[in-house]
Design an enzyme around this catalytic site. Structure first.
Site, PDB file in Angstrom:
ATOM      1  N   ARG A 133     -74.766 -29.360 -13.160  1.00  0.00           N
ATOM      2  CA  ARG A 133     -73.487 -29.277 -12.466  1.00  0.00           C
ATOM      3  C   ARG A 133     -73.083 -27.823 -12.233  1.00  0.00           C
ATOM      4  O   ARG A 133     -72.539 -27.483 -11.186  1.00  0.00           O
ATOM      5  CB  ARG A 133     -72.404 -30.013 -13.261  1.00  0.00           C
ATOM      6  CG  ARG A 133     -72.486 -31.520 -13.193  1.00  0.00           C
ATOM      7  CD  ARG A 133     -72.162 -32.052 -11.811  1.00  0.00           C
ATOM      8  NE  ARG A 133     -70.790 -31.815 -11.417  1.00  0.00           N
ATOM      9  CZ  ARG A 133     -69.797 -32.698 -11.547  1.00  0.00           C
ATOM     10  NH1 ARG A 133     -70.036 -33.887 -12.066  1.00  0.00           N
ATOM     11  NH2 ARG A 133     -68.579 -32.417 -11.153  1.00  0.00           N
ATOM     12  N   HIS A 153     -63.041 -41.751 -17.309  1.00  0.00           N
ATOM     13  CA  HIS A 153     -62.749 -41.601 -15.877  1.00  0.00           C
ATOM     14  C   HIS A 153     -63.891 -42.085 -14.988  1.00  0.00           C
ATOM     15  O   HIS A 153     -63.693 -42.272 -13.795  1.00  0.00           O
ATOM     16  CB  HIS A 153     -62.468 -40.120 -15.597  1.00  0.00           C
ATOM     17  CG  HIS A 153     -61.791 -39.846 -14.298  1.00  0.00           C
ATOM     18  ND1 HIS A 153     -60.617 -40.465 -13.905  1.00  0.00           N
ATOM     19  CD2 HIS A 153     -62.118 -39.003 -13.269  1.00  0.00           C
ATOM     20  CE1 HIS A 153     -60.252 -40.020 -12.716  1.00  0.00           C
ATOM     21  NE2 HIS A 153     -61.142 -39.143 -12.309  1.00  0.00           N
ATOM     22  N   GLY A 186     -64.106 -32.045  -8.514  1.00  0.00           N
ATOM     23  CA  GLY A 186     -64.812 -31.357  -9.593  1.00  0.00           C
ATOM     24  C   GLY A 186     -65.904 -30.480  -9.029  1.00  0.00           C
ATOM     25  O   GLY A 186     -66.586 -30.870  -8.068  1.00  0.00           O
ATOM     26  N   ASN A 191     -72.382 -38.749  -8.544  1.00  0.00           N
ATOM     27  CA  ASN A 191     -71.254 -39.552  -9.008  1.00  0.00           C
ATOM     28  C   ASN A 191     -71.593 -41.043  -9.067  1.00  0.00           C
ATOM     29  O   ASN A 191     -70.978 -41.794  -9.827  1.00  0.00           O
ATOM     30  CB  ASN A 191     -70.067 -39.342  -8.067  1.00  0.00           C
ATOM     31  CG  ASN A 191     -68.711 -39.509  -8.734  1.00  0.00           C
ATOM     32  OD1 ASN A 191     -67.684 -39.347  -8.094  1.00  0.00           O
ATOM     33  ND2 ASN A 191     -68.668 -39.845 -10.022  1.00  0.00           N
ATOM     34  N   SER A 227     -72.126 -39.250 -25.619  1.00  0.00           N
ATOM     35  CA  SER A 227     -73.575 -39.113 -25.483  1.00  0.00           C
ATOM     36  C   SER A 227     -73.977 -38.866 -24.025  1.00  0.00           C
ATOM     37  O   SER A 227     -75.091 -38.402 -23.760  1.00  0.00           O
ATOM     38  CB  SER A 227     -74.286 -40.363 -26.015  1.00  0.00           C
ATOM     39  OG  SER A 227     -74.053 -41.478 -25.180  1.00  0.00           O
TER      40      SER A 227
END
Length: 296
Positions: free
Chosen positions: A198, A275, A49, A57, A188
């Site tokens: 990001r 995920h 990503g 992460n 949320s």
């Protein structure tokens, strides 16, 4: 060894990025990692990503786990502050395995536990196949052997992977809004601040974006794991597979198949979870992983 008390690993750890940030020069290029804690080495491997790093992460996990273990959160080549990686030269997963080996050698770590989310889990699995003597424990979350045909999963890219690839092509806050929403069950967690962060991280390393997209255009970019079943069926390392029941990126089928292949393995499924099990169910995840590492 007795089970870890919940409070010992589920508390609030407060190491900062600046305090824990490290670089090391290796044959795989310059690697960036965050390190905190003492004891058994546990290497955290992030998913793919745009803008992904092991620090982001595993933000809810690094502090709590470092109370018992030497936690090393590695930016895989092609992500974060580590050196770039061209998948047309070294495919993504083998590149990650070589980077883990290079890091362990540089830090003089003989054996370590690997904890990998998504792509990081695939790297951990490949490491288990090829470097099992350097591995103490194998933990994956939302991962699997993507090149082995699935029975119930859709053909081609999943819903989540389609959104992820689009975010690589257009790393705007709106793309990240769609990406993060498909990654989690609890919406949320998808905040404007996270979208902006990001996007900013992804745009800071445009070469990483370009190299990732090469993987889909080059036949060597996606690792061929047709022999993985035979290799994984022979490993003796204790393995823990964790999956969200509502994962829209890699379905739970992947971990079910891993459970059927790896002899000394167990599977934990979180309901109401996408995920990112380590984020959506952080406290329970921290206790689960700590107990697994301490008891096996």
């Amino acid at each position: 060894m007795a089970d870890i008390e919940t409070s010992a690993v589920a508390g609030t750890g407060e190491p900062t990025f600046e305090q824990t940030s490290r670089f090391v020069d290796t044959p795989r290029g310059r690697l960036h990692y965050n390190e905190v804690g003492n004891g058994q080495p546990v290497i955290l491997l992030h998913g793919s990503g745009p803008g992904a790093t092991s620090w982001t992460n595993f933000l809810p996990n690094i502090g709590p786990l470092s109370k018992m273990f030497r936690v090393i959160a590695l930016d895989v080549p092609g992500w974060g502050l580590s050196a770039p990686n061209d998948p047309t030269v070294t495919p993504m997963v083998p590149s990650g395995t070589l980077a883990v080996l290079a890091l362990m050698d540089a830090l003089k770590i003989d054996k370590a536990a690997l904890v990998g989310n998504s792509m990081g889990g695939m790297i951990a699995l490949h490491f288990a196949e090829t470097q099992n003597d350097r591995l103490t424990h194998l933990v994956t979350m939302g991962s699997g052997l993507i090149t082995i045909p699935s029975i119930f999963s859709p053909a081609g890219l999943s819903e989540g992977m389609k959104v992820l690839v689009q975010a690589y092509r257009d790393p705007s806050p709106e793309s990240f809004r769609n990406l993060i929403k498909v990654m989690v069950f609890d919406s949320s967690l998808a905040t404007d601040a996270l979208f902006e962060a990001r996007s900013k991280a992804a745009l800071a390393n445009p070469g990483h974006l370009t190299n990732f997209l090469k993987m889909f255009a080059h036949p060597g970019g996606v690792p061929v794991t047709g022999e993985a079943v035979a290799a994984l069926s022979k490993i003796k390392t204790p393995a823990l597979f964790i999956h969200g029941r509502d994962d829209r990126v890699l379905s739970i089928e992947h971990s079910l198949r891993l459970l059927s292949i790896v002899p000394n393995s167990r599977l934990h499924v979180f309901n109401r979870c996408g995920h990112w099990a380590q984020i959506e169910h952080a406290n329970e995840f921290n206790v689960l992983v700590a107990n697994f590492l301490a008891s096996n």
